[in-house]
Design an enzyme around this catalytic site. Sequence first.
Site: not given
Length: 401
Positions: A7, A95, A184, A245, A388
Site C-alpha cells: 500500500n 492497493r 474502503h 473530515r 484489507e
Amino acid sequence: MKVLVINAGSSSLKYQLLDMENEAVMANGIVERIGETVGKLTHKAFPDTDNEKKVVKEEEIKDHKIGMHMVLDLITGSEAGVISDPKEIDAIGHRVVQGGEAFTSACVVDGPVKVAIADNNPLAPLHNPANLMGIEVAEELFPGTPNVAVFDTEFHSTMPKEAFLYALPYDYYKELRIRRYGFHGTSHKYVSRKVAECMGKKADEINVITVHLGNGCSMAAVEKGKCQDTSMGMTPLAGVMMGTRSGDIDPAIVAYIAENKGMSATEVDSVLNKQSGLKGVCGLNDMRDIHSAVENGDEMAKLALDMFAYDVKKYIGAYTAVLGSIDAIVFTAGIGENDDITRALICENLSGLGIDMDFDKNNGRKGEPTAVHTDASKVQVWVIPTNEELQIAQEAVELLK
Ligand code: ADP
C-alpha cells in the site's frame, strides 16, 4: 502461494507478506517519512506463530525504491528474514485507491492497466500517483513476478445509477466523471463476506450494512453480496463525520466560507478535509482522546461524540430503507472494532428497526468476529476485524489461479 501486499502512499509504504497456504502473516511493516531527512522503517517478522522479530531503522530514505529495497533486504536477510529468495514471492498485490469506471474488479497489471490507472489520477491526485509508483517500483525490484491491482472502488461498482449519480448537470458526469465512487471497498467486501460466513450463510443470501469507522469512516448497503450504496462519494470526504473530515455538509457552505473567510476553493477543501469532523468540533480527532476528554467533563468532546454517533445512526436508517430489510450490521476498523462506547451510542434505540444490541456482549475491544446482539434481535449485530491485506492477497490468488 506467497503474496506481498503493498500500500504505497505519497511518503509512506505499508507492506505485508502472506503465506496463502494458511493465510498466515509472515512479515509486515511500514516505511514512513520517505523523502524527508530522517525516514523510518518498522519491520516485524513472524518466522513462526510464537516468534516475533522487530527491526526499526531510522535513516534517510530518499524514495520509494530505496524504501522497498530496504524491505526486501530485511525480508530475505538473516536478522529478521522469512524467505531466502525474492523469487519465492509468487505475486504482489497493490492497493489502488481510485479505479474509476474502468476497473470493476482486480486485475493483473500490464501496460494498458497502468495507463488506465494514471487516467484516474485527476480523480484521486493524492493517492493514485503514489499507488502507481508502488507498482513501478515492484516491477523493477521483482522482475517477472505478477503485480495485481486491487481497487478501493471496485466493490462499489455494482451501485445502480440512481445511487451513484449526483443531481448535477448530467454533462458533468460524462465530461468530468463526477459521480459517487465510494472507498474502503476492500474492507466492506471483506467484512460483508466474513459476516455471512459467521452467520452460516452465503454472501448472496443476506442484506448487510457495513460500518467502517477508522480515521476515515464509510458505510455501505450490501444487498445479497453486492454494494447498492455507500456513504463516501466522488472523494473520501463525503458521508459520515470523520476524524478530521466533515462528511456531508450543505454544498452551498463552501462558497459561503470562501467569501466570508477570503479563502480559495482549495483552501476551503483543505479545511473540510483536515480541520473538520471530530477535530473541528472539539479539537481532538483520536477517539481515545475524545473519550478521555468526555470523562474529564469536556462538553465539546461529548458533543463531537454525539454528532458522530448520530450521523452513523442516520445512515443505518437510510440504508435499512435502501435494502428493504437487513439481516446484519457489521462494525469494523479502529473505532468499529475497539470502541464499545461509540458502538453502543450508535445502536441505542434502534429496536424499531429490529436492531437490539446486547450491551454486555458489546463491552470491550474485539480482536475476532463477535456477535453483539440479543437473542431476540431480528437483525444480527457483529464486530468483525477488517483485513484489507488478506482480501487483496485473496484477490491476487484468485486472479492468478
Ligand atoms: P485508519 O483509517 O487510519 O486505518 P484505524 O482503522 O486504525 O484508522 O482507526 C483509527 C481510529 O480508531 C482512531 O480514531 C482511534 O482513536 C480509534 N481507536 C483505536 N483504538 C481505539 C480504542 N481502543 N478505543 C476507541 N477508539 C480507538
